[in-house]
Design an enzyme around this catalytic site. Structure first.
Site, short mmCIF file in Angstrom:
data_model
loop_
_atom_site.label_atom_id
_atom_site.label_comp_id
_atom_site.label_asym_id
_atom_site.label_seq_id
_atom_site.Cartn_x
_atom_site.Cartn_y
_atom_site.Cartn_z
CG HIS A 194 6.61 9.34 -0.03
ND1 HIS A 194 7.77 10.30 -0.93
CD2 HIS A 194 6.31 8.28 -1.01
CE1 HIS A 194 7.57 9.63 -1.97
NE2 HIS A 194 6.97 8.74 -2.26
CG ASP A 238 15.60 6.83 -6.92
OD1 ASP A 238 15.23 5.99 -7.01
OD2 ASP A 238 15.09 7.97 -7.00
NE ARG A 267 12.07 1.18 -10.53
CZ ARG A 267 11.53 2.11 -9.57
NH1 ARG A 267 12.22 2.74 -8.94
NH2 ARG A 267 10.32 1.67 -9.13
CB SER A 279 12.99 4.06 -5.89
OG SER A 279 12.78 5.45 -6.33
CE LYS A 281 13.23 9.00 -4.44
NZ LYS A 281 12.37 8.88 -5.60
N1 URA Z 1 8.28 6.97 -6.58
C1 URA Z 1 9.66 6.94 -6.55
O1 URA Z 1 10.39 7.96 -5.88
N2 URA Z 1 10.12 5.99 -6.81
C2 URA Z 1 9.35 4.87 -7.05
O2 URA Z 1 10.20 3.74 -7.28
C3 URA Z 1 8.15 4.82 -7.53
C4 URA Z 1 7.47 6.25 -6.74
#
Ligand code: URA
Length: 433
Positions: A82, A161, A168, A183, A187
């Site tokens: 990621h 999320d 957000r 967040s 995932k």
């Molecule tokens: N990417 C995400 O998936 N969540 C965040 O809070 C920031 C970047």
């Protein structure tokens, strides 16, 4: 339980219990907590932070707010990567096929782009026919047969999320280490991989502007991953200039394929992708150490197996394999405008964020989630930091629709050319494990 009490506790610097956090996530997901109360709590978290225990509880509750991908029927260690997001970051397109060709199953869920950064799903969409939204069965099939699977996240994973991120986004509460950690990690944990390499971007083009912030975010995510039994490591990498020569979807597929063909090997993009791939091979137990892993990565480029794996992945998932050999098969911009240097000197810096915004204006990215992309649009960067520049040299090529009003000055302003030689800074800032 009352949401008011959660907001008050956090506002006055207290800690939320796992039960309170579970109440929050459930209420956000089923819509029983009004947006104004969720937003107030998010702002309080931004100011007051969260302890490791709170961040862990939030991550778990968010992971469990929806479905989880079950990859247990696919043999071997499944590894994911990621990146916290940067301009021109196409490392997934490069390292996915490399890791898979080296025998480790690479299971990745990716996003679409928003704002100045692009998304892997949009980049893969430039390959005609390629399915970018796989069902769970198609995802497992791709992983089983080609060792590589990449898909947009299905709507039933981490609904909490999606709701929280949307709030957000409009309440200036994205930049919070516990909220970003929960967040991303919720995932990733729901995605079903056993191991994860994180690329935490740091600098003017990233969420985290300073190395200290980058380290804190990396530490937080690594701790959460470990607490959930994940094999995990984070690289902290510089994000000031765009990564590689391409910004824009077709252009980024072209650059990725060129690297898999063995070109631009010493460049920052290839070196970063190879290092991330090597870390994934070590976590996937396909190599004892980084040296051995790097040899395998390089071999997969030399013997063509990484490029073959990309072809197999594209073919299996409905894409036109001709795009790998003939870039003209992908959407192209009808007009290309060259931006030339008005003075000579050395290139000291490029403003990756500004370039990402300009590429978005050309149609390569989205201002809002509903925007349609122009997949052929984008920017080709002809120079790298440290290069000597002669007056009249082509600095950038702007790929856009014909007739689009382009201010050449805005593009030229993204490149800082000075008379004295420039120092090239290293791309790898730190490693957290
Ligand atoms: N990417 C995400 O998936 N969540 C965040 O809070 C920031 C970047």
């Amino acid at each position: 339980m009352r949401m008011y009490d959660l907001i008050y506790t956090k506002k006055t610097g207290g800690a939320l219990t796992p039960e309170q956090i579970a109440f929050l996530v459930k209420g956000v997901t089923d819509g029983t907590i009004p947006d104004e109360q969720s937003s107030a709590l998010l702002m309080a978290i931004c100011w007051r932070g969260m302890s490791t225990e709170e961040t862990l509880a939030l991550t778990l509750a968010m992971r469990d707010s929806g479905a989880r991908m079950d990859l247990s029927s696919v043999p071997g260690i499944k590894v994911d990567k990621h990146s916290t997001g940067g301009v021109g970051d196409k490392t997934t397109l490069i390292l996915g096929p490399i890791v898979a060709a080296c025998g480790v199953r690479c299971a990745m869920f990716s996003g679409r782009g928003l704002g100045h950064t692009g998304g892997t799903i949009d980049k893969f969409s430039a390959i005609p026919g390629l399915r970018v939204e796989l069902t769970a069965d198609q995802f497992r099939e791709s992983l089983r047969l080609t060792h590589f699977a990449n898909s947009a996240q299905t709507g039933d994973i981490c609904p909490a999320d999606r709701k929280l991120y949307a709030l957000r986004d409009v309440t200036a509460t994205v930049e919070s280490i516990p909220l970003i950690t929960a967040s991303i990690m919720s995932k990733k944990l729901a995605g079903g991989a056993d191991a994860l390499v994180l690329d935490v971007k740091c600098g003017s083009g990233a969420f985290m502007k300073t190395l200290e912030e980058g380290r804190a975010l990396a530490r937080s995510m690594v701790d959460v991953g470990k607490a959930h039994g994940m094999r995990i490591k984070a690289l902290i990498t510089r994000m000031e200039e765009p990564l590689g020569w391409a910004i824009g979807n077709t252009l980024e597929v072209m650059e990725s394929v060129e690297i898999l063909r063995g070109l631009h090997r010493e460049g920052e993009l290839a070196q970063m992708s190879f290092r991330l791939a090597a870390e994934m091979l070590v976590l996937g137990k396909a190599a004892e150490n980084l040296d051995e892993a790097m040899k395998r990565v390089n071999n997969s480029i030399d013997d063509g197996s990484a490029l073959r794996t990309l072809r197999d992945f594209v073919a299996l998932n409905g894409g036109d394999v001709k795009a790998i050999d003939d870039f003209g098969v992908m959407p192209q911009a009808a007009a290309i405008r060259e931006i030339r240097a008005e003075k000579g000197g050395y290139l000291h810096a490029m403003d990756g964020r500004a370039m990402g915004i300009l590429a978005m204006e050309l149609g390569a990215g989205r201002k809002s989630r509903e925007d349609q992309l122009d997949l052929g649009a984008g920017i080709r960067v002809h120079k790298q930091v440290g290069d000597r520049i002669q007056q009249g040299d082509v600095l950038l090529s702007v790929h856009a629709k014909p007739g689009l009003a382009i201010s050449e000055a805005a593009f030229r302003a993204t490149m800082d050319i000075r008379s004295e030689p420039a120092v090239v800074k290293p791309w790898l800032l730190d490693v957290i494990d």
